[in-house]
Design a protein around this motif. Sequence first.
Motif, PDB file in Angstrom:
ATOM      1  N   SER A  92       0.786  -1.222   0.000  1.00  0.00           N
ATOM      2  CA  SER A  92       0.000   0.000   0.000  1.00  0.00           C
ATOM      3  C   SER A  92       0.822   1.278   0.000  1.00  0.00           C
ATOM      4  O   SER A  92       0.567   2.183  -0.782  1.00  0.00           O
ATOM      5  CB  SER A  92      -0.941  -0.006   1.202  1.00  0.00           C
ATOM      6  N   HIS A  93       1.772   1.380   0.870  1.00  0.00           N
ATOM      7  CA  HIS A  93       2.673   2.532   0.847  1.00  0.00           C
ATOM      8  C   HIS A  93       1.964   3.872   0.700  1.00  0.00           C
ATOM      9  O   HIS A  93       2.242   4.648  -0.194  1.00  0.00           O
ATOM     10  CB  HIS A  93       3.695   2.391  -0.273  1.00  0.00           C
ATOM     11  N   ASP A 120      -1.914  -3.391   6.817  1.00  0.00           N
ATOM     12  CA  ASP A 120      -1.395  -2.560   5.736  1.00  0.00           C
ATOM     13  C   ASP A 120       0.055  -2.165   5.999  1.00  0.00           C
ATOM     14  O   ASP A 120       0.365  -1.508   6.996  1.00  0.00           O
ATOM     15  CB  ASP A 120      -2.254  -1.298   5.607  1.00  0.00           C
ATOM     16  N   LEU A 121       0.939  -2.570   5.094  1.00  0.00           N
ATOM     17  CA  LEU A 121       2.351  -2.215   5.196  1.00  0.00           C
ATOM     18  C   LEU A 121       2.565  -0.839   4.579  1.00  0.00           C
ATOM     19  O   LEU A 121       2.067  -0.549   3.496  1.00  0.00           O
ATOM     20  CB  LEU A 121       3.206  -3.243   4.463  1.00  0.00           C
ATOM     21  N   THR A 122       3.319   0.004   5.254  1.00  0.00           N
ATOM     22  CA  THR A 122       3.598   1.330   4.718  1.00  0.00           C
ATOM     23  C   THR A 122       5.037   1.425   4.229  1.00  0.00           C
ATOM     24  O   THR A 122       5.280   1.466   3.038  1.00  0.00           O
ATOM     25  CB  THR A 122       3.266   2.428   5.746  1.00  0.00           C
ATOM     26  N   ASP A 123       6.018   1.399   5.123  1.00  0.00           N
ATOM     27  CA  ASP A 123       7.404   1.620   4.704  1.00  0.00           C
ATOM     28  C   ASP A 123       8.365   0.677   5.405  1.00  0.00           C
ATOM     29  O   ASP A 123       8.152   0.267   6.548  1.00  0.00           O
ATOM     30  CB  ASP A 123       7.821   3.067   4.998  1.00  0.00           C
ATOM     31  N   LEU A 124       9.457   0.372   4.701  1.00  0.00           N
ATOM     32  CA  LEU A 124      10.527  -0.467   5.225  1.00  0.00           C
ATOM     33  C   LEU A 124      11.825   0.323   5.210  1.00  0.00           C
ATOM     34  O   LEU A 124      12.163   0.943   4.196  1.00  0.00           O
ATOM     35  CB  LEU A 124      10.676  -1.719   4.360  1.00  0.00           C
ATOM     36  N   TYR A 125      12.536   0.315   6.335  1.00  0.00           N
ATOM     37  CA  TYR A 125      13.800   1.044   6.469  1.00  0.00           C
ATOM     38  C   TYR A 125      14.885   0.083   6.946  1.00  0.00           C
ATOM     39  O   TYR A 125      14.633  -0.831   7.733  1.00  0.00           O
ATOM     40  CB  TYR A 125      13.662   2.181   7.490  1.00  0.00           C
ATOM     41  N   ALA A 126      16.099   0.312   6.472  1.00  0.00           N
ATOM     42  CA  ALA A 126      17.248  -0.487   6.906  1.00  0.00           C
ATOM     43  C   ALA A 126      18.491   0.376   6.822  1.00  0.00           C
ATOM     44  O   ALA A 126      18.765   0.967   5.768  1.00  0.00           O
ATOM     45  CB  ALA A 126      17.403  -1.727   6.034  1.00  0.00           C
ATOM     46  N   PHE A 127      19.235   0.459   7.916  1.00  0.00           N
ATOM     47  CA  PHE A 127      20.454   1.261   7.920  1.00  0.00           C
ATOM     48  C   PHE A 127      21.396   0.756   9.011  1.00  0.00           C
ATOM     49  O   PHE A 127      20.959   0.154  10.006  1.00  0.00           O
ATOM     50  CB  PHE A 127      20.142   2.748   8.120  1.00  0.00           C
ATOM     51  N   PRO A 128      22.712   0.963   8.832  1.00  0.00           N
ATOM     52  CA  PRO A 128      23.655   0.570   9.883  1.00  0.00           C
ATOM     53  C   PRO A 128      23.369   1.337  11.176  1.00  0.00           C
ATOM     54  O   PRO A 128      23.007   2.520  11.133  1.00  0.00           O
ATOM     55  CB  PRO A 128      25.018   0.962   9.298  1.00  0.00           C
ATOM     56  N   VAL A 176       3.688  -0.236   9.739  1.00  0.00           N
ATOM     57  CA  VAL A 176       2.398  -0.782   9.311  1.00  0.00           C
ATOM     58  C   VAL A 176       1.289   0.075   9.919  1.00  0.00           C
ATOM     59  O   VAL A 176       1.539   0.921  10.779  1.00  0.00           O
ATOM     60  CB  VAL A 176       2.234  -2.258   9.766  1.00  0.00           C
ATOM     61  N   HIS A 177       0.071  -0.157   9.469  1.00  0.00           N
ATOM     62  CA  HIS A 177      -1.124   0.419  10.088  1.00  0.00           C
ATOM     63  C   HIS A 177      -1.083   1.945  10.196  1.00  0.00           C
ATOM     64  O   HIS A 177      -0.862   2.501  11.266  1.00  0.00           O
ATOM     65  CB  HIS A 177      -1.347  -0.201  11.477  1.00  0.00           C
ATOM     66  N   LEU A 222       9.857  -1.521  -1.700  1.00  0.00           N
ATOM     67  CA  LEU A 222      10.094  -0.209  -2.299  1.00  0.00           C
ATOM     68  C   LEU A 222       8.833   0.647  -2.221  1.00  0.00           C
ATOM     69  O   LEU A 222       7.722   0.136  -2.097  1.00  0.00           O
ATOM     70  CB  LEU A 222      10.546  -0.361  -3.752  1.00  0.00           C
ATOM     71  N   ALA A 223       8.997   1.948  -2.317  1.00  0.00           N
ATOM     72  CA  ALA A 223       7.888   2.865  -2.071  1.00  0.00           C
ATOM     73  C   ALA A 223       6.895   2.915  -3.224  1.00  0.00           C
ATOM     74  O   ALA A 223       7.288   3.014  -4.383  1.00  0.00           O
ATOM     75  CB  ALA A 223       8.427   4.272  -1.800  1.00  0.00           C
ATOM     76  N   SER A 224       5.600   2.831  -2.899  1.00  0.00           N
ATOM     77  CA  SER A 224       4.477   3.141  -3.797  1.00  0.00           C
ATOM     78  C   SER A 224       4.301   2.203  -4.970  1.00  0.00           C
ATOM     79  O   SER A 224       3.737   2.585  -5.988  1.00  0.00           O
ATOM     80  CB  SER A 224       4.601   4.590  -4.302  1.00  0.00           C
ATOM     81  N   GLN A 225       4.720   0.964  -4.849  1.00  0.00           N
ATOM     82  CA  GLN A 225       4.645   0.035  -5.964  1.00  0.00           C
ATOM     83  C   GLN A 225       3.225  -0.196  -6.485  1.00  0.00           C
ATOM     84  O   GLN A 225       2.997  -0.269  -7.688  1.00  0.00           O
ATOM     85  CB  GLN A 225       5.244  -1.315  -5.571  1.00  0.00           C
TER      86      GLN A 225
END
Length: 332
Positions: free
Chosen positions: A2-3, A20-28, A42-43, A209-212
Amino acid sequence: MSHHYSGLDYGFPHRDARLDLTDLYAFPKPGDIGKSILIMNVHPSAGVNPAGPTTDEPFATEAVYELKIDSDGDAVADIAYRVRFTSDNSGAQTATLRRVEGGQAAGTGDGGQTIIEGAPVSTAREAHVTAAGDYRFFAGWRSDPFFFDTMGALNNLQFTGDDFFADKDVCSIVLEVPNSALGFGKMGLWQCTVDGAGGNWVQADRGALASQSVFLPGDEKAAYQAGQPADDARFIHVFAHSLEHTGGYTPDQAKRAAGILLPDILPFDPSKPACYPANGRTLTDDAIDVFLSILTNGKVTRDNVGPHTDLLTSFPYVGSPHKIRSAERVAA
Protein backbone atom coordinates in the motif's frame (compact mmCIF):
# COMPACT_ATOMS: atom_id res chain seq x y z
CA MET A 1 1.99 -2.98 -1.11
CA SER A 2 0.00 0.00 0.00
CA HIS A 3 2.67 2.53 0.85
CA HIS A 4 0.40 5.46 1.70
CA TYR A 5 -0.31 7.03 -1.70
CA SER A 6 -1.85 4.02 -3.39
CA GLY A 7 -2.96 2.17 -0.27
CA LEU A 8 -4.81 5.08 1.26
CA ASP A 9 -6.54 5.68 -2.06
CA TYR A 10 -7.58 2.11 -2.79
CA GLY A 11 -8.21 0.62 0.62
CA PHE A 12 -6.47 -1.74 3.03
CA PRO A 13 -5.54 -5.40 2.50
CA HIS A 14 -8.32 -7.70 3.72
CA ARG A 15 -10.10 -4.44 4.69
CA ASP A 16 -7.91 -4.24 7.80
CA ALA A 17 -5.65 -1.22 8.30
CA ARG A 18 -3.59 -3.22 10.81
CA LEU A 19 -2.41 -5.46 7.96
CA ASP A 20 -1.40 -2.56 5.74
CA LEU A 21 2.35 -2.21 5.20
CA THR A 22 3.60 1.33 4.72
CA ASP A 23 7.40 1.62 4.70
CA LEU A 24 10.53 -0.47 5.23
CA TYR A 25 13.80 1.04 6.47
CA ALA A 26 17.25 -0.49 6.91
CA PHE A 27 20.45 1.26 7.92
CA PRO A 28 23.65 0.57 9.88
CA LYS A 29 23.34 1.35 13.57
CA PRO A 30 24.89 4.78 14.16
CA GLY A 31 28.17 4.36 16.02
CA ASP A 32 28.22 0.54 15.83
CA ILE A 33 29.37 -1.09 12.60
CA GLY A 34 28.46 -4.53 13.92
CA LYS A 35 24.69 -3.97 14.05
CA SER A 36 21.84 -2.84 11.81
CA ILE A 37 18.50 -1.16 12.39
CA LEU A 38 15.49 -2.62 10.59
CA ILE A 39 12.13 -0.83 10.77
CA MET A 40 8.81 -2.19 9.52
CA ASN A 41 6.01 0.37 9.55
CA VAL A 42 2.40 -0.78 9.31
CA HIS A 43 -1.12 0.42 10.09
CA PRO A 44 -1.42 4.11 9.17
CA SER A 45 -3.51 6.09 11.65
CA ALA A 46 -5.66 7.69 8.93
CA GLY A 47 -6.97 6.85 5.50
CA VAL A 48 -8.08 8.81 2.47
CA ASN A 49 -10.51 6.33 0.91
CA PRO A 50 -12.19 5.41 3.16
CA ALA A 51 -11.42 8.72 4.82
CA GLY A 52 -10.81 9.18 8.52
CA PRO A 53 -8.99 7.54 11.41
CA THR A 54 -8.28 3.83 11.63
CA THR A 55 -8.58 1.71 14.78
CA ASP A 56 -6.49 2.56 17.86
CA GLU A 57 -5.64 -1.14 18.30
CA PRO A 58 -2.07 -1.24 17.00
CA PHE A 59 -1.55 -4.77 15.66
CA ALA A 60 -3.75 -7.69 14.60
CA THR A 61 -3.36 -10.57 17.08
CA GLU A 62 -4.47 -13.09 14.46
CA ALA A 63 -1.66 -12.04 12.08
CA VAL A 64 2.08 -12.50 11.73
CA TYR A 65 4.32 -9.58 10.78
CA GLU A 66 7.40 -10.78 8.90
CA LEU A 67 10.70 -9.33 7.77
CA LYS A 68 12.18 -11.48 4.99
CA ILE A 69 15.89 -11.60 4.13
CA ASP A 70 17.36 -13.03 0.93
CA SER A 71 21.07 -13.61 1.51
CA ASP A 72 22.04 -15.23 -1.82
CA GLY A 73 20.35 -13.11 -4.48
CA ASP A 74 17.65 -15.53 -5.65
CA ALA A 75 14.71 -13.41 -4.36
CA VAL A 76 13.72 -16.21 -1.96
CA ALA A 77 13.91 -15.66 1.80
CA ASP A 78 16.74 -17.46 3.63
CA ILE A 79 16.09 -15.78 7.00
CA ALA A 80 12.88 -14.36 8.44
CA TYR A 81 11.99 -12.48 11.60
CA ARG A 82 8.40 -13.03 12.70
CA VAL A 83 6.43 -10.95 15.18
CA ARG A 84 3.18 -12.14 16.75
CA PHE A 85 1.03 -10.10 19.14
CA THR A 86 -1.32 -11.03 21.97
CA SER A 87 -3.79 -8.91 23.97
CA ASP A 88 -4.91 -9.17 27.58
CA ASN A 89 -8.41 -8.45 28.89
CA SER A 90 -7.72 -4.70 28.97
CA GLY A 91 -6.61 -4.64 25.35
CA ALA A 92 -2.93 -4.12 26.15
CA GLN A 93 -0.68 -5.94 23.68
CA THR A 94 2.64 -7.75 24.00
CA ALA A 95 4.89 -9.10 21.25
CA THR A 96 6.92 -12.23 20.60
CA LEU A 97 9.83 -12.10 18.14
CA ARG A 98 11.00 -15.30 16.44
CA ARG A 99 13.68 -16.12 13.87
CA VAL A 100 13.67 -18.85 11.22
CA GLU A 101 16.14 -19.95 8.55
CA GLY A 102 16.14 -22.00 5.36
CA GLY A 103 12.95 -23.44 3.93
CA GLN A 104 10.87 -22.23 6.86
CA ALA A 105 11.90 -18.65 6.15
CA ALA A 106 10.52 -18.87 2.63
CA GLY A 107 7.18 -20.18 3.89
CA THR A 108 4.44 -18.82 6.13
CA GLY A 109 3.59 -19.52 9.76
CA ASP A 110 4.34 -18.33 13.27
CA GLY A 111 7.03 -20.83 14.30
CA GLY A 112 10.73 -20.29 14.84
CA GLN A 113 13.34 -19.73 17.53
CA THR A 114 12.04 -17.32 20.13
CA ILE A 115 14.32 -14.29 20.53
CA ILE A 116 12.08 -12.05 22.65
CA GLU A 117 8.79 -12.86 24.38
CA GLY A 118 6.28 -10.67 26.23
CA ALA A 119 7.63 -7.33 24.95
CA PRO A 120 5.17 -4.54 25.81
CA VAL A 121 3.61 -2.63 22.92
CA SER A 122 3.86 1.14 23.33
CA THR A 123 0.79 3.35 22.86
CA ALA A 124 1.96 6.50 24.64
CA ARG A 125 4.90 8.85 24.12
CA GLU A 126 7.43 6.73 26.00
CA ALA A 127 9.07 4.03 23.91
CA HIS A 128 9.24 0.73 25.81
CA VAL A 129 12.31 -1.12 24.54
CA THR A 130 13.01 -4.81 25.19
CA ALA A 131 16.53 -6.25 24.99
CA ALA A 132 17.74 -9.84 24.68
CA GLY A 133 21.40 -10.57 24.04
CA ASP A 134 22.55 -8.59 21.00
CA TYR A 135 18.96 -7.76 20.00
CA ARG A 136 16.78 -4.81 20.87
CA PHE A 137 13.10 -4.64 20.01
CA PHE A 138 10.33 -2.06 19.92
CA ALA A 139 6.72 -2.23 18.75
CA GLY A 140 4.00 0.38 19.02
CA TRP A 141 2.51 3.64 17.84
CA ARG A 142 4.97 6.28 16.61
CA SER A 143 4.99 9.46 14.57
CA ASP A 144 4.93 8.47 10.90
CA PRO A 145 8.34 9.35 9.39
CA PHE A 146 6.97 9.17 5.84
CA PHE A 147 6.65 12.57 4.14
CA PHE A 148 4.54 13.21 1.06
CA ASP A 149 2.01 15.61 -0.44
CA THR A 150 -0.74 13.01 -0.81
CA MET A 151 -3.46 15.46 -1.84
CA GLY A 152 -1.19 16.83 -4.55
CA ALA A 153 -0.65 13.30 -5.85
CA LEU A 154 -4.39 12.73 -6.02
CA ASN A 155 -4.76 16.07 -7.82
CA ASN A 156 -2.89 14.96 -10.94
CA LEU A 157 0.53 15.42 -9.30
CA GLN A 158 -0.08 19.13 -8.68
CA PHE A 159 2.06 19.44 -5.58
CA THR A 160 1.79 22.30 -3.09
CA GLY A 161 4.25 20.99 -0.49
CA ASP A 162 1.50 20.12 2.01
CA ASP A 163 2.72 17.09 3.98
CA PHE A 164 -0.29 14.86 4.65
CA PHE A 165 1.74 12.85 7.18
CA ALA A 166 3.05 15.72 9.31
CA ASP A 167 0.54 14.94 12.07
CA LYS A 168 -0.10 11.25 11.38
CA ASP A 169 0.97 8.16 13.29
CA VAL A 170 1.95 4.65 12.28
CA CYS A 171 2.73 1.39 14.06
CA SER A 172 6.44 0.60 14.05
CA ILE A 173 8.29 -2.66 14.59
CA VAL A 174 11.96 -1.80 15.16
CA LEU A 175 14.79 -4.33 15.43
CA GLU A 176 18.40 -3.79 16.35
CA VAL A 177 20.10 -6.86 14.93
CA PRO A 178 23.71 -8.08 14.94
CA ASN A 179 24.96 -8.21 11.36
CA SER A 180 26.16 -11.75 11.98
CA ALA A 181 22.49 -12.79 12.18
CA LEU A 182 21.69 -11.31 8.76
CA GLY A 183 24.16 -13.23 6.63
CA PHE A 184 27.14 -11.64 4.94
CA GLY A 185 27.49 -8.83 2.42
CA LYS A 186 24.66 -7.56 0.25
CA MET A 187 21.17 -8.88 0.96
CA GLY A 188 17.61 -8.22 -0.13
CA LEU A 189 14.85 -7.24 2.29
CA TRP A 190 11.07 -7.14 2.15
CA GLN A 191 8.21 -7.30 4.62
CA CYS A 192 4.85 -9.01 4.66
CA THR A 193 1.75 -9.44 6.77
CA VAL A 194 0.19 -12.89 7.03
CA ASP A 195 -3.46 -13.08 8.06
CA GLY A 196 -4.65 -16.08 10.05
CA ALA A 197 -8.15 -14.82 10.85
CA GLY A 198 -9.79 -17.33 8.52
CA GLY A 199 -8.08 -20.36 10.04
CA ASN A 200 -5.27 -20.60 7.46
CA TRP A 201 -2.22 -18.40 6.95
CA VAL A 202 -2.84 -16.11 3.97
CA GLN A 203 -0.39 -13.43 2.90
CA ALA A 204 -2.27 -10.13 2.98
CA ASP A 205 0.39 -7.62 1.96
CA ARG A 206 4.07 -7.47 1.03
CA GLY A 207 6.70 -5.19 -0.42
CA ALA A 208 9.84 -3.18 0.09
CA LEU A 209 10.09 -0.21 -2.30
CA ALA A 210 7.89 2.86 -2.07
CA SER A 211 4.48 3.14 -3.80
CA GLN A 212 4.64 0.03 -5.96
CA SER A 213 0.95 -0.83 -6.04
CA VAL A 214 -0.02 2.38 -7.79
CA PHE A 215 0.66 0.33 -10.93
CA LEU A 216 -1.67 -2.52 -10.03
CA PRO A 217 -5.39 -2.42 -10.87
CA GLY A 218 -8.06 -4.70 -9.40
CA ASP A 219 -7.20 -8.39 -9.37
CA GLU A 220 -3.57 -7.69 -10.26
CA LYS A 221 -3.11 -5.87 -6.96
CA ALA A 222 -4.48 -8.81 -4.95
CA ALA A 223 -2.23 -11.24 -6.84
CA TYR A 224 0.78 -9.01 -6.27
CA GLN A 225 0.12 -8.65 -2.54
CA ALA A 226 -0.18 -12.43 -2.18
CA GLY A 227 2.91 -13.12 -4.33
CA GLN A 228 6.64 -13.49 -3.78
CA PRO A 229 9.53 -11.39 -5.18
CA ALA A 230 10.93 -14.42 -7.02
CA ASP A 231 7.80 -14.36 -9.20
CA ASP A 232 7.68 -10.60 -9.81
CA ALA A 233 8.70 -10.90 -13.46
CA ARG A 234 5.07 -11.77 -14.21
CA PHE A 235 4.08 -8.23 -13.24
CA ILE A 236 6.56 -6.42 -15.49
CA HIS A 237 4.01 -6.08 -18.30
CA VAL A 238 1.46 -4.64 -15.86
CA PHE A 239 3.93 -2.10 -14.49
CA ALA A 240 5.14 -1.28 -18.01
CA HIS A 241 1.59 -0.65 -19.26
CA SER A 242 1.01 1.85 -16.44
CA LEU A 243 4.38 3.52 -17.00
CA GLU A 244 3.60 4.08 -20.67
CA HIS A 245 0.62 6.17 -19.59
CA THR A 246 2.07 7.95 -16.55
CA GLY A 247 5.50 8.71 -18.00
CA GLY A 248 5.04 8.68 -21.75
CA TYR A 249 7.55 5.85 -22.07
CA THR A 250 7.83 3.81 -25.23
CA PRO A 251 6.97 0.12 -24.69
CA ASP A 252 10.64 -0.87 -24.53
CA GLN A 253 11.51 2.02 -22.20
CA ALA A 254 8.58 1.13 -19.96
CA LYS A 255 9.75 -2.47 -19.63
CA ARG A 256 13.23 -1.29 -18.66
CA ALA A 257 11.78 1.11 -16.07
CA ALA A 258 9.57 -1.67 -14.69
CA GLY A 259 12.71 -3.79 -14.35
CA ILE A 260 14.12 -1.14 -11.99
CA LEU A 261 11.10 -1.53 -9.70
CA LEU A 262 10.91 -5.33 -9.79
CA PRO A 263 11.52 -7.59 -8.02
CA ASP A 264 10.14 -5.62 -5.09
CA ILE A 265 13.18 -5.97 -2.82
CA LEU A 266 15.20 -3.40 -0.87
CA PRO A 267 18.95 -4.02 -1.35
CA PHE A 268 21.05 -3.62 1.78
CA ASP A 269 24.72 -4.04 2.61
CA PRO A 270 25.30 -3.29 6.33
CA SER A 271 28.97 -2.49 5.68
CA LYS A 272 28.07 0.56 3.57
CA PRO A 273 26.20 3.81 4.31
CA ALA A 274 22.48 3.59 3.68
CA CYS A 275 21.05 5.59 0.78
CA TYR A 276 17.76 4.79 -0.95
CA PRO A 277 17.26 3.08 -3.35
CA ALA A 278 20.80 1.74 -3.85
CA ASN A 279 21.44 0.57 -0.29
CA GLY A 280 18.81 0.41 2.40
CA ARG A 281 16.75 3.39 3.43
CA THR A 282 17.12 5.92 6.24
CA LEU A 283 14.23 7.75 7.87
CA THR A 284 15.18 10.92 6.00
CA ASP A 285 15.68 9.46 2.51
CA ASP A 286 13.19 10.99 0.05
CA ALA A 287 11.84 7.77 -1.43
CA ILE A 288 8.87 9.52 -3.04
CA ASP A 289 11.06 11.85 -5.10
CA VAL A 290 12.86 8.76 -6.45
CA PHE A 291 9.52 7.15 -7.25
CA LEU A 292 8.06 10.25 -8.91
CA SER A 293 11.01 10.51 -11.25
CA ILE A 294 10.43 6.94 -12.46
CA LEU A 295 6.63 7.30 -12.54
CA THR A 296 6.74 10.39 -14.76
CA ASN A 297 9.90 9.62 -16.76
CA GLY A 298 11.65 12.58 -15.16
CA LYS A 299 8.87 15.09 -15.81
CA VAL A 300 8.12 15.44 -12.09
CA THR A 301 11.00 14.95 -9.68
CA ARG A 302 9.83 16.56 -6.41
CA ASP A 303 6.72 16.89 -4.27
CA ASN A 304 8.36 19.75 -2.31
CA VAL A 305 8.06 17.99 1.05
CA GLY A 306 11.05 17.28 3.28
CA PRO A 307 11.89 14.94 6.20
CA HIS A 308 10.21 15.24 9.57
CA THR A 309 12.06 16.90 12.43
CA ASP A 310 10.79 14.76 15.33
CA LEU A 311 13.03 11.76 14.68
CA LEU A 312 15.12 10.37 17.53
CA THR A 313 18.90 10.02 17.48
CA SER A 314 18.80 6.68 19.31
CA PHE A 315 16.70 3.52 19.38
CA PRO A 316 13.91 3.23 18.26
CA TYR A 317 14.72 6.29 16.09
CA VAL A 318 11.08 6.90 15.13
CA GLY A 319 9.50 9.92 16.85
CA SER A 320 6.87 9.86 19.61
CA PRO A 321 3.25 9.50 18.46
CA HIS A 322 1.05 12.55 18.01
CA LYS A 323 -1.90 10.84 19.70
CA ILE A 324 -1.74 9.07 23.06
CA ARG A 325 -3.70 5.82 23.06
CA SER A 326 -4.91 3.71 26.01
CA ALA A 327 -4.43 0.03 26.91
CA GLU A 328 -0.69 -0.18 27.48
CA ARG A 329 1.09 -2.69 29.67
CA VAL A 330 4.61 -2.12 30.97
CA ALA A 331 6.80 -5.08 31.89
CA ALA A 332 7.58 -5.33 35.59
